[in-house]
Write a protein that holds these residues in place. Structure first.
Motif, PDB file in Angstrom:
ATOM      1  N   HIS A 194       1.040  -1.071  -0.222  1.00  0.00           N
ATOM      2  CA  HIS A 194      -0.268  -0.051   0.077  1.00  0.00           C
ATOM      3  C   HIS A 194       1.106   0.751   0.096  1.00  0.00           C
ATOM      4  O   HIS A 194       1.330   1.449   1.106  1.00  0.00           O
ATOM      5  CB  HIS A 194      -0.557  -0.254   1.363  1.00  0.00           C
ATOM      6  N   SER A 228      -5.883   6.253  -6.624  1.00  0.00           N
ATOM      7  CA  SER A 228      -5.183   4.591  -6.298  1.00  0.00           C
ATOM      8  C   SER A 228      -5.910   3.867  -7.558  1.00  0.00           C
ATOM      9  O   SER A 228      -7.011   4.476  -8.269  1.00  0.00           O
ATOM     10  CB  SER A 228      -6.219   3.375  -5.896  1.00  0.00           C
ATOM     11  N   GLU A 256      -4.518  -1.526  -7.642  1.00  0.00           N
ATOM     12  CA  GLU A 256      -4.741  -1.142  -6.592  1.00  0.00           C
ATOM     13  C   GLU A 256      -6.715  -1.653  -6.055  1.00  0.00           C
ATOM     14  O   GLU A 256      -6.147  -2.191  -4.602  1.00  0.00           O
ATOM     15  CB  GLU A 256      -4.076   0.182  -6.259  1.00  0.00           C
TER      16      GLU A 256
END
Length: 355
Positions: A55, A62, A66
């Motif tokens: 992360h 994102s 992701e």
């Protein structure tokens, strides 16, 4: 009258009334850490659903890769049977992507399981299809915990949800002891962080001063910047090295670009906890933490002259640096550690427990 010698004190121990599955992108193992580790309540049990992906907290948005990771994490959590508990289930999450993924599952399965979205910080709101999906999913989230008072209004309007679904709780960090400081060869100013940083304005403020400066940031935050000789850019440092530099710096500057969004809190809280004086841009994510002239210094957004003046003032006043640094550490210890916010998390989670 004889008493029953087979009595066991454990038979009157209360059964848990709520079992919380914990999802954070920074928990690769099953050990309960973070804020739940500081909650001692027999009504609440916790089970970490580990993450299996990296992360990047500096990423402003994102990407598809992701989102696939967050969705996989949410699906695993949803279908995993609780370990050793028959209590009702809830989901406690950190960062916005995980609760949104869980909420989509909740809506399409017509479930009523509670979702508490801790650390709901989007950085910026957005429109289009993503905005529609966010609003659709968010109706299934029961409580949003935000880390600036301004975000209550921002997110409630954007998501079209009642304000009472949002609560402000200070962002928290793991308090660390003051490390030994080796004497630096030269004094220096430290600036750090990647997301939403105004390093162009910082360099302009520093140029007439010429103070040695170290900037710790990802390459994307430094694009198209022509750095003077007294400014050194470092990237990809381990957290321990960042902390070491934070403790050794004379002062820390967190200069922000977009003052409509909350950002920079982790960076200045992790330097304040080492007793360092900070200069931070006045913005939604900073005014709840910095009391100007007492626990740090606030400068107006885009004010290069004001930033230069604040840097020079702190650089040339050792007593002021010491006073602000000590007050900063006390402030973090009292209100922005995992232990400090644990009672508020306990209160939020217990509001769903069956009495």
């Amino acid at each position: 009258m004889e008493h029953n010698s087979s009595f066991s004190p454990h038979q009157f121990q209360p059964e848990p009334t709520m079992h919380w599955k914990v999802l954070t992108p920074f928990s690769p193992g099953t050990e309960v850490g973070w804020i739940p580790a500081h909650i001692r309540d027999p009504n609440l049990t916790f089970e970490v659903i580990p993450s299996d992906y990296d992360h990047d907290r500096s990423r402003r948005l994102s990407g598809l890769r992701e989102w696939i990771d967050y969705a996989r994490h949410a699906i695993r959590a949803w279908f995993k049977k609780p370990s050793g508990s028959d209590a009702p289930i809830g989901y406690l999450t950190s960062f916005p992507q995980l609760p949104i993924c869980l909420a989509l599952i909740k809506r399409v399965t017509f479930s009523n399981v509670p979702i508490v979205a801790w650390c709901f910080n989007l950085g910026s709101t957005y429109g289009g299809v993503k905005g529609v999906l966010a609003r659709f999913a968010s109706k299934a989230i029961d409580i949003f915990v935000v880390h600036s008072t301004a975000e209550i209004e921002i997110y409630s309007k954007w998501l079209r949800l009642p304000r009472d679904k949002f609560i402000y709780v200070p962002l928290s960090v793991a308090m660390k002891p003051l490390p030994a400081v080796s004497q630096a060869a030269d004094r220096f100013v430290l600036a750090l962080g990647t997301a939403n940083r105004d390093y162009d304005g910082l360099v302009k403020a520093l140029t007439p001063l010429g103070y040695r400066t170290i900037i710790i940031a990802g390459p994307k935050a430094m694009q198209n910047l022509d750095l003077p000789a007294f400014v050194e850019h470092k990237s990809g440092l381990p957290l321990e090295e960042c902390h070491k530099l934070s403790r050794a710096a004379d002062l820390i500057v967190i200069s922000l670009k977009d003052v409509e969004a909350a950002s920079g809190q982790v960076s200045f809280l992790e330097t304040m906890m080492f007793g360092r004086p900070v200069i931070v841009t006045r913005a939604p994510g900073t005014v709840d933490y910095i009391e100007d002239g007492k626990t740090g210094m606030l400068v107006e957004p885009g004010d290069v002259e004001g930033l230069r003046s604040a840097i020079a003032k702190l650089w040339n006043d050792e007593d002021l640096r010491l006073r602000l640094g000590n007050a900063a550490r006390t402030s973090v210890e009292n209100s922005s550690t995992f232990k400090a916010v644990a009672p508020k998390m306990r209160q939020v989670l217990n509001s769903f427990a069956e009495g």
